[in-house]
Design a protein around this motif. Structure first.
Motif, PDB file in Angstrom:
ATOM      1  N   GLY A  17     -29.364  -6.957 -33.443  1.00 46.44           N
ATOM      2  CA  GLY A  17     -28.434  -7.988 -33.022  1.00 46.44           C
ATOM      3  C   GLY A  17     -26.985  -7.528 -33.120  1.00 46.44           C
ATOM      4  N   TRP A  94     -24.728 -14.762 -36.612  1.00 48.32           N
ATOM      5  CA  TRP A  94     -25.641 -13.816 -35.970  1.00 48.32           C
ATOM      6  C   TRP A  94     -26.452 -13.037 -37.011  1.00 48.32           C
ATOM      7  CZ3 TRP A  94     -20.968 -12.348 -32.498  1.00 48.32           C
ATOM      8  CH2 TRP A  94     -20.897 -13.242 -31.424  1.00 48.32           C
ATOM      9  N   GLY A  97     -29.494 -14.925 -37.689  1.00 44.11           N
ATOM     10  CA  GLY A  97     -30.307 -15.257 -36.516  1.00 44.11           C
ATOM     11  C   GLY A  97     -29.970 -16.574 -35.869  1.00 44.11           C
ATOM     12  N   GLU A  99     -27.562 -19.241 -33.525  1.00 41.07           N
ATOM     13  CA  GLU A  99     -26.942 -19.148 -32.216  1.00 41.07           C
ATOM     14  C   GLU A  99     -25.601 -19.882 -32.229  1.00 41.07           C
ATOM     15  OE1 GLU A  99     -29.776 -20.681 -29.416  1.00 41.07           O
ATOM     16  OE2 GLU A  99     -31.438 -19.518 -30.279  1.00 41.07           O
ATOM     17  N   ARG A 175     -31.330 -10.544 -40.926  1.00 46.22           N
ATOM     18  CA  ARG A 175     -30.603  -9.744 -39.935  1.00 46.22           C
ATOM     19  C   ARG A 175     -31.524  -8.771 -39.229  1.00 46.22           C
ATOM     20  NH1 ARG A 175     -27.891  -4.833 -39.972  1.00 46.22           N
ATOM     21  NH2 ARG A 175     -28.143  -4.533 -42.228  1.00 46.22           N
ATOM     22  N   VAL A 178     -33.624 -10.024 -36.136  1.00 48.72           N
ATOM     23  CA  VAL A 178     -32.939 -10.429 -34.906  1.00 48.72           C
ATOM     24  C   VAL A 178     -33.175  -9.363 -33.845  1.00 48.72           C
ATOM     25  CG1 VAL A 178     -30.729 -10.973 -33.825  1.00 48.72           C
ATOM     26  CG2 VAL A 178     -31.179 -11.698 -36.183  1.00 48.72           C
ATOM     27  N   PRO A 180     -32.836  -7.794 -29.774  1.00 50.75           N
ATOM     28  CA  PRO A 180     -31.818  -7.768 -28.714  1.00 50.75           C
ATOM     29  C   PRO A 180     -31.903  -8.934 -27.745  1.00 50.75           C
ATOM     30  CG  PRO A 180     -32.744  -5.586 -29.033  1.00 50.75           C
ATOM     31  CD  PRO A 180     -33.566  -6.517 -29.858  1.00 50.75           C
ATOM     32  N   SER A 182     -32.956 -11.941 -28.484  1.00 54.25           N
ATOM     33  CA  SER A 182     -32.741 -13.238 -29.130  1.00 54.25           C
ATOM     34  C   SER A 182     -31.441 -13.837 -28.590  1.00 54.25           C
ATOM     35  CB  SER A 182     -32.630 -13.077 -30.649  1.00 54.25           C
ATOM     36  OG  SER A 182     -33.797 -12.495 -31.194  1.00 54.25           O
ATOM     37  N   ALA A 184     -27.926 -15.256 -28.610  1.00 51.81           N
ATOM     38  CA  ALA A 184     -26.781 -15.143 -29.516  1.00 51.81           C
ATOM     39  C   ALA A 184     -25.795 -16.278 -29.314  1.00 51.81           C
ATOM     40  CB  ALA A 184     -26.077 -13.803 -29.303  1.00 51.81           C
ATOM     41  N   SER A 202     -28.059 -13.567 -24.538  1.00 53.59           N
ATOM     42  CA  SER A 202     -28.708 -12.831 -25.619  1.00 53.59           C
ATOM     43  C   SER A 202     -27.746 -11.816 -26.232  1.00 53.59           C
ATOM     44  CB  SER A 202     -29.950 -12.109 -25.095  1.00 53.59           C
ATOM     45  OG  SER A 202     -29.576 -11.028 -24.247  1.00 53.59           O
ATOM     46  N   HIS A 203     -28.170 -11.246 -27.361  1.00 53.72           N
ATOM     47  CA  HIS A 203     -27.390 -10.174 -27.977  1.00 53.72           C
ATOM     48  C   HIS A 203     -27.264  -9.006 -27.010  1.00 53.72           C
ATOM     49  CE1 HIS A 203     -27.357 -11.791 -32.190  1.00 53.72           C
ATOM     50  NE2 HIS A 203     -28.378 -12.484 -31.704  1.00 53.72           N
TER      51      HIS A 203
END
Length: 634
Positions: A17, A94, A97, A99, A175, A178, A180, A182, A184, A202-203
């Motif tokens: 993330g 972040w 996890g 948003e 952390r 998390v 990519p 997911s 953000a 997303s991330h």
């Protein structure tokens, strides 16, 4: 359709993330200055915060969030201006996890209620007492909202104290799960024609354009033997501001924050922080230019500045022709003139931006070509790019060594662009969003076979340079059936120092018209200059007549860029500017065209009726578009 894109560069793929950047930088280079803040809002002193210090602050806040029940997938809104706490808090969210849901602090009660409900936020962080009152007035209709923290009363410190007994291992475990893809950020669109839509980014979406730009352009903003720096003042509530923040954190660029967008405060922050990379929207670049012109005129050097500006544009245009293979570059006489103005004008202009800017970027809307050439000519290359909320802000950029002013450059490596038969721009690539939250129908309408229908109109040339010509929904259709895109006309009108805002109208009308507001700062200076040349009895009449001529010149200059059928034939100067409070601008300062047309319906009708009563021979005169009832000073 035409399809153009460049091959992807060599960029390390994201494996986690966005918060990982903070922890990785702290592990590799713990003493690297990552953020800068001032002890007081107006202080000239900036205190640097190292990577390891930022990591520790992020970790402590993450512990507090966990202790407060914030879990992966929870949505937490941040309703604050661009300030240090925004960055630290977003990375803490972040890290666990969660948003982030950005909300403009100027948003109305209804807008705040809609976003908090639509995003199903469980918490919101606000800046001040006024925001607390706004959120408090809607809490009763938001059963999922459990926490409200206020920055100005120590809300983040309370979070840190609450999380003291949460183990560090808990933060690390959250952390590391998390991914990519997911989500953000849930960033809401401007809502110019209806309810704002929440774009799930997303991330990977957010990191992709930043990593691409850092790989291809990042070295251009690093001073010899130093560290690149950016003053962040664009709202983090807008995707452009988020892109700047992500770019800095992932690229090791020192980032300062300025919450106040008033000219005096921003100028002071730029002077003391001295950025090497300047990121802004076209209206900021326009304002800087107009302020420099006004300052020169007040000092009796207005004519000198205007000659220097013309030389800068000519010099930059010659350089552009040369780098694109169309000319030899500036001739001897032009180089000599340019060198003279470098000592007398250009150096001072650059000093107003701190004196260290190596490169600038413009986004949010297209930058006027003449303005871009001016900045290049004075030694500040402004790279105009293109993006939108649904693409995490990144679609195009100017290719190094082959920049073309008046365009937004070429597709970023990894992005593909098509222009449909009706002129709509379609894009696809790793920065394209996941979809609209709670709105599958809008998502299906926007994403067509993997391509995002942007709603923007444009054209691609044979070398892949994209030019934005407007928005599909903004196209005006006159009663004669002529389609007119207002963007270019409005852009050119704003180049006149007296013009602050412009809205082109004309749907189902016999010709194109414009509503114009005046720049209050330049108007005050202009009035003083008129008063100095008039006695009290004649002053008002002189102001009226001279102002009519000035605005008519601005209209004529705008019309020179379009055909006669597309030109502005009638206009009206309004007594006050459009603003957010009146509902005529979005929180991101975009025009609410439908609302403006409704609000000024009587004035628009009167404007066209005055034209219909004018003698036929008068209608061809660019200076005869005012009727006797117009009084811009009332």
């Amino acid at each position: 359709m035409r399809d153009l894109g460049l091959a992807p560069p060599t960029v390390t793929p994201l494996i986690g993330g966005l918060a990982d950047s903070v922890f990785e930088t702290a592990a590799i280079n713990p003493t690297l200055p990552m953020l800068a803040r001032r002890p007081e809002p107006s202080s000239p002193i900036w205190e640097e915060v190292t990577a390891v210090e930022v990591r520790d602050e992020v970790t402590d806040l993450a512990k507090g969030l966990i202790a407060s029940g914030i879990s992966p997938g929870h949505r937490v809104a941040i309703m604050a201006r661009t300030r240090y706490e925004w960055t630290v808090l977003s990375y803490a969210l972040w890290a666990v996890g969660a948003e982030v849901v950005p909300i403009y602090p100027t948003s109305s009660r209804d807008q705040v209620e809609w976003i908090l409900r639509d995003a199903e936020c469980v918490a919101v962080v606000v800046e001040d007492e006024q925001a607390i009152m706004t959120v408090g007035s809607v809490c009763g209709s938001l059963p999922r909202l459990r926490n409200v923290w206020q920055l100005d009363t120590g809300g983040l410190q309370q979070l840190v104290e609450r999380g003291e007994f949460v183990p560090l291992a808990t933060v690390e475990s959250l952390r590391r799960i998390v991914l990519p893809d997911s989500t953000a950020v849930v960033a809401y669109t401007s809502g110019t024609t209806g309810r704002p839509l929440g774009c799930a980014l997303s991330h990977r979406n957010l990191a992709s354009p930043c990593d691409t730009m850092l790989a291809g352009w990042g070295h251009k903003v690093v001073p010899p033997g130093g560290q690149a720096s950016v003053l962040a003042f664009l709202p983090f509530s807008h995707v452009y501001g988020l892109l700047v923040q992500t770019l800095c954190i992932r690229g090791g660029i020192l980032m300062g924050h300025e919450a106040e967008l008033q000219a005096e405060a921003l100028a002071s922050a730029v002077q003391t922080f001295k950025p090497t990379y300047f990121c802004a929207v076209p209206s900021i670049f326009e304002k800087i230019y107009k302020n420099a012109l006004r300052t020169a005129q007040q000092a009796g050097r207005g004519a000198l500045f205007e000659r220097a500006a013309d030389t800068a544009r000519d010099f930059a245009a010659a350089l552009e022709r040369h780098r694109l293979g169309g000319g030899p570059g500036p001739g001897f006489d032009l180089r000599l003139q340019h060198a003279l103005y470098e000592r007398t004008v250009y150096r001072r202009f650059r000093a107003a931006l701190g004196g260290r800017v190596l490169l600038a970027s413009s986004g949010g809307s297209s930058l006027n070509r003449e303005l871009a050439l001016f900045y290049e000519g004075v030694g500040i290359f402004v790279h105009d790019g293109y993006g939108l909320t649904e693409t995490s802000g990144g679609v195009t950029a100017q290719p190094l060594g082959r920049e073309m002013s008046g365009t937004v450059g070429q597709a970023l490596p990894g992005m593909d662009i098509r222009v449909a038969d009706d002129g709509e721009i379609l894009v696809r690539g790793p920065s394209v969003f996941q979809g609209y939250v709670n709105d599958d129908a809008s998502t299906r309408a926007a994403l067509r076979g993997g391509w995002l229908a942007t709603g923007d109109l444009g054209r691609l040339d044979s070398d892949g340079y994209l030019t934005i010509t407007g928005r599909k929904k903004d196209v005006i259709v006159t009663s004669s059936g002529k389609n007119v895109s207002p963007a270019l006309l409005e852009q050119r009108l704003r180049m006149h120092p007296l013009v602050h805002q412009a809205v082109v109208v004309g749907d189902n009308r016999p010709c194109v018209g414009a509503l114009i507001t005046l720049d209050p700062d330049f108007l005050a200076f202009w009035r003083d200059s008129i008063a100095a040349r008039s006695d009290a009895r004649m002053r008002l009449a002189r102001e009226e007549n001279t102002l009519r001529e000035e605005i008519a010149r601005a209209v004529a200059a705008a019309n020179s860029a379009v055909s006669r059928a597309e030109s502005i034939r009638v206009f009206r100067v309004l007594p006050e500017p459009f603003d957010v409070a009146s509902g005529l601008l979005t929180p991101s300062m975009k025009l609410r065209r439908d609302a403006i047309v409704r609000h000024y319906a009587l004035q628009i009708d009167a404007m066209y009726q005055a034209r219909s009563r004018a003698p036929r021979e008068q209608l061809s005169d660019e200076f005869a578009h005012w009727d006797d009832a117009d009084n811009v000073f009332r």
